[in-house]
Write an enzyme that holds these catalytic residues in place. Structure first.
Site, PDB file in Angstrom:
ATOM      1  N   TYR A 104      17.782 -23.455 -23.945  1.00 43.70           N
ATOM      2  CA  TYR A 104      16.964 -24.094 -24.402  1.00 43.70           C
ATOM      3  C   TYR A 104      15.952 -22.948 -24.950  1.00 43.70           C
ATOM      4  O   TYR A 104      16.426 -21.870 -25.248  1.00 43.70           O
ATOM      5  CB  TYR A 104      16.402 -25.344 -23.478  1.00 43.70           C
ATOM      6  CG  TYR A 104      15.291 -26.244 -24.246  1.00 43.70           C
ATOM      7  CD1 TYR A 104      15.798 -26.710 -25.402  1.00 43.70           C
ATOM      8  CD2 TYR A 104      14.169 -26.511 -23.796  1.00 43.70           C
ATOM      9  CE1 TYR A 104      15.099 -27.793 -26.258  1.00 43.70           C
ATOM     10  CE2 TYR A 104      13.393 -27.626 -24.391  1.00 43.70           C
ATOM     11  CZ  TYR A 104      13.827 -28.136 -25.686  1.00 43.70           C
ATOM     12  OH  TYR A 104      13.099 -28.975 -26.319  1.00 43.70           O
TER      13      TYR A 104
ATOM     14  N   LYS B 277      37.032 -46.853 -28.677  1.00 45.20           N
ATOM     15  CA  LYS B 277      37.675 -45.938 -29.415  1.00 45.20           C
ATOM     16  C   LYS B 277      37.480 -44.371 -29.130  1.00 45.20           C
ATOM     17  O   LYS B 277      38.182 -43.180 -28.832  1.00 45.20           O
ATOM     18  CB  LYS B 277      37.167 -45.753 -30.872  1.00 45.20           C
ATOM     19  CG  LYS B 277      37.679 -47.056 -31.420  1.00 45.20           C
ATOM     20  CD  LYS B 277      39.084 -47.306 -31.738  1.00 45.20           C
ATOM     21  CE  LYS B 277      39.291 -48.686 -32.092  1.00 45.20           C
ATOM     22  NZ  LYS B 277      40.967 -48.972 -32.544  1.00 45.20           N
TER      23      LYS B 277
HETATM   24  O1  LIG Z   1      41.176 -51.990 -31.280  1.00 41.91           O
HETATM   25  C1  LIG Z   1      42.340 -52.275 -31.490  1.00 41.91           C
HETATM   26  O2  LIG Z   1      43.060 -52.613 -30.587  1.00 41.91           O
HETATM   27  C2  LIG Z   1      42.972 -52.077 -32.838  1.00 41.91           C
HETATM   28  C3  LIG Z   1      41.999 -52.144 -33.858  1.00 41.91           C
HETATM   29  O3  LIG Z   1      41.312 -51.109 -34.344  1.00 41.91           O
HETATM   30  C4  LIG Z   1      41.572 -53.369 -34.142  1.00 41.91           C
HETATM   31  O4  LIG Z   1      42.033 -54.285 -34.093  1.00 41.91           O
HETATM   32  O5  LIG Z   1      40.559 -53.492 -34.834  1.00 41.91           O
HETATM   33 MG   LIG Z   2      39.639 -51.668 -35.332  1.00 43.06          MG
END
Ligand SMILES: O=C([O-])CC(=O)C(=O)O
Ligand SMILES: [Mg+2]
Length: 423
Positions: free
Chosen positions: A39, A94
């Site tokens: 920092y 994700k």
């Molecule tokens: O999330 C999942 O299993 C696959 C996907 O992107 C969706 O179904 O929109």
């Molecule tokens: Mg999706």
């Protein structure tokens, strides 16, 4: 879902701390000396360097291994438009997959926008901070305009996962399934239930891989998309065929392939019964497929069946694509993820399913054996060879097609996520 499973899923997300992702430190921060580097005053030095040359952001910050997972929540899985905040568990999910399978850091961003243009402007204005942008669960047709505009405005890869991730995995699985069924893509009669983002991208990629447009019958809520319809947007209109067929019942007669990218339980056993020998059914609506795999198998013993789910064989899900495709794209600093890179991913994925299954995979699925065939047409997400094969194929294609700003990485192929920084 049973009450038990529902509660288990809620508990998994809630306990011991809410959510599935956290941020970690990559540098020592124990002493005053460390803090004066991390920092003020030390942090000013990389700021100056980046101001001199923006490429230095890759050297002094996490940008090069950081992907934004962006949604407006307008098409969450097969659940529909539940709004931005309700999409957050999927977007965090994700992020989990990016990190677990490809060592990529991500931040989920759920955008509340009044219009498509406002969404585009919001994402474009924060684009520079990431190595790449993964668009997720945005409904059609808006998703097409959003992706096209962002690709134009951003110099980093912008990838709509539900379109291209799903298409890549579907194409790989289908090429293998057709081979097992003794058929070819060029001759297969394909019925696609759904005409949203994933459906349109899948059918486009299948045509690039050798399917014939006249053998593809796409259906939306109003039935078969045919040239006599006046209610089609430009994206659906590309798939309008000259045909007397009007309903799923009509189109499915004698079909070789059913691809479901629509909603739960929309494909009936009586319809499966009318398909050709060795029918291929990819029922990819998440979480509930167009036809349950148990029902499909009870209806036809010759069915080759895939779903989007982790709890049944042949998981045709974009998890097999986006983590590894971004890994390859980031590592050569690709400015885009183009068709050549997508097709390279299709073939890498398809070919990997034909190699002997490793003990790691057998153990993860509690199986004694698994071989290329009806019950195994596509690799499983836990196969660590995905990280070895797909980024390498994607990176190579990026270099060959001229979108890579860096050469093919000297530390490739990757043996594990620990090797991603090449140390
Ligand atoms: O999330 C999942 O299993 C696959 C996907 O992107 C969706 O179904 O929109
Ligand atoms: Mg999706």
């Amino acid at each position: 879902m049973s009450d038990d499973k529902r509660q288990a899923a809620l508990d998994y997300h809630a306990k011991p701390i809410p959510g599935k992702l956290s941020v970690e430190l990559t540098k020592p921060t124990e002493t005053a000396k460390h803090l004066s580097l991390a920092y003020s005053p030390g942090v000013a030095e990389p700021c100056r360097e980046i101001a001199l040359d923006p490429e230095n952001a890759y050297l002094y910050t996490g940008k090069g291994n950081l992907v934004a997972v962006v949604s407006d929540g307008s098409a969450i899985l097969g659940l529909g438009n539940l709004g931005p905040l309700a999409s957050k568990p999927v977007m965090e999910g994700k992020g989990v997959l990016f990190k677990r399978f490809a060592g990529i850091n991500s931040v989920d961003i759920e955008v509340e926008a009044d219009s498509t243009q406002a969404f585009i402007d919001t994402v474009a204005s924060i684009a520079n901070t990431w190595g790449g942008i993964n668009l997720e669960d945005i409904k059609a047709p808006e998703c097409f305009e959003i992706e096209a505009a962002l690709k134009q405005r951003c110099s980093i890869p912008v990838f709509h996962d539900d379109q291209h991730g799903t298409a890549i995995v579907t194409a790989a699985g289908l090429l293998n399934a057709l081979d097992i069924a003794g058929k070819t893509l060029a001759h297969a009669r394909i019925v696609c239930l759904g005409a949203g983002s994933a459906a349109i991208a899948c059918m486009k990629l299948l045509i690039e891989c050798g399917a014939r447009a006249e053998n593809i019958f796409m259906l939306d809520r109003n039935g078969v998309i045919h040239s006599g319809r006046s209610d089609l947007n430009q994206y659906k209109a590309q798939f309008a065929t000259e045909t007397p067929l009007r309903t799923l019942d009509d189109a499915i007669e004698g079909a070789d392939v059913f691809v479901g990218l629509s909603g739960p339980n929309l494909f009936k056993p009586e319809q499966l019964a009318k398909m050709a020998a060795n029918p291929i059914v990819f029922a990819c609506s998440n979480p509930d497929p167009e036809i349950h795999p148990d029902v499909a198998r009870a209806t036809r013993s010759d069915v080759i069946m895939g779903t989007g789910r982790s709890d049944y064989p042949n998981q045709v899900n974009n998890v097999l694509g986006f983590p590894f495709i971004f890994r390859g794209a980031l590592d050569v600093r690709a400015t885009a993820i183009n068709e050549k890179m997508k097709i390279a991913a299709v073939h890498a994925l398809k070919d990997l399913a034909r190699e002997p299954v490793t003990k790691e995979v057998l153990d993860a699925y509690e199986l004694d054996s698994l071989e290329f065939g009806r019950g195994y047409i596509i690799p499983t997400p836990v196969d660590s060879r995905l990280l070895e094969k797909i980024p390498a194929a994607v990176a190579q294609a990026a270099v060959e097609s001229g979108v890579a700003k860096k050469p093919y990485p000297a530390h490739y192929p990757l043996k594990s996520v620990k090797a991603i920084y090449g140390q």
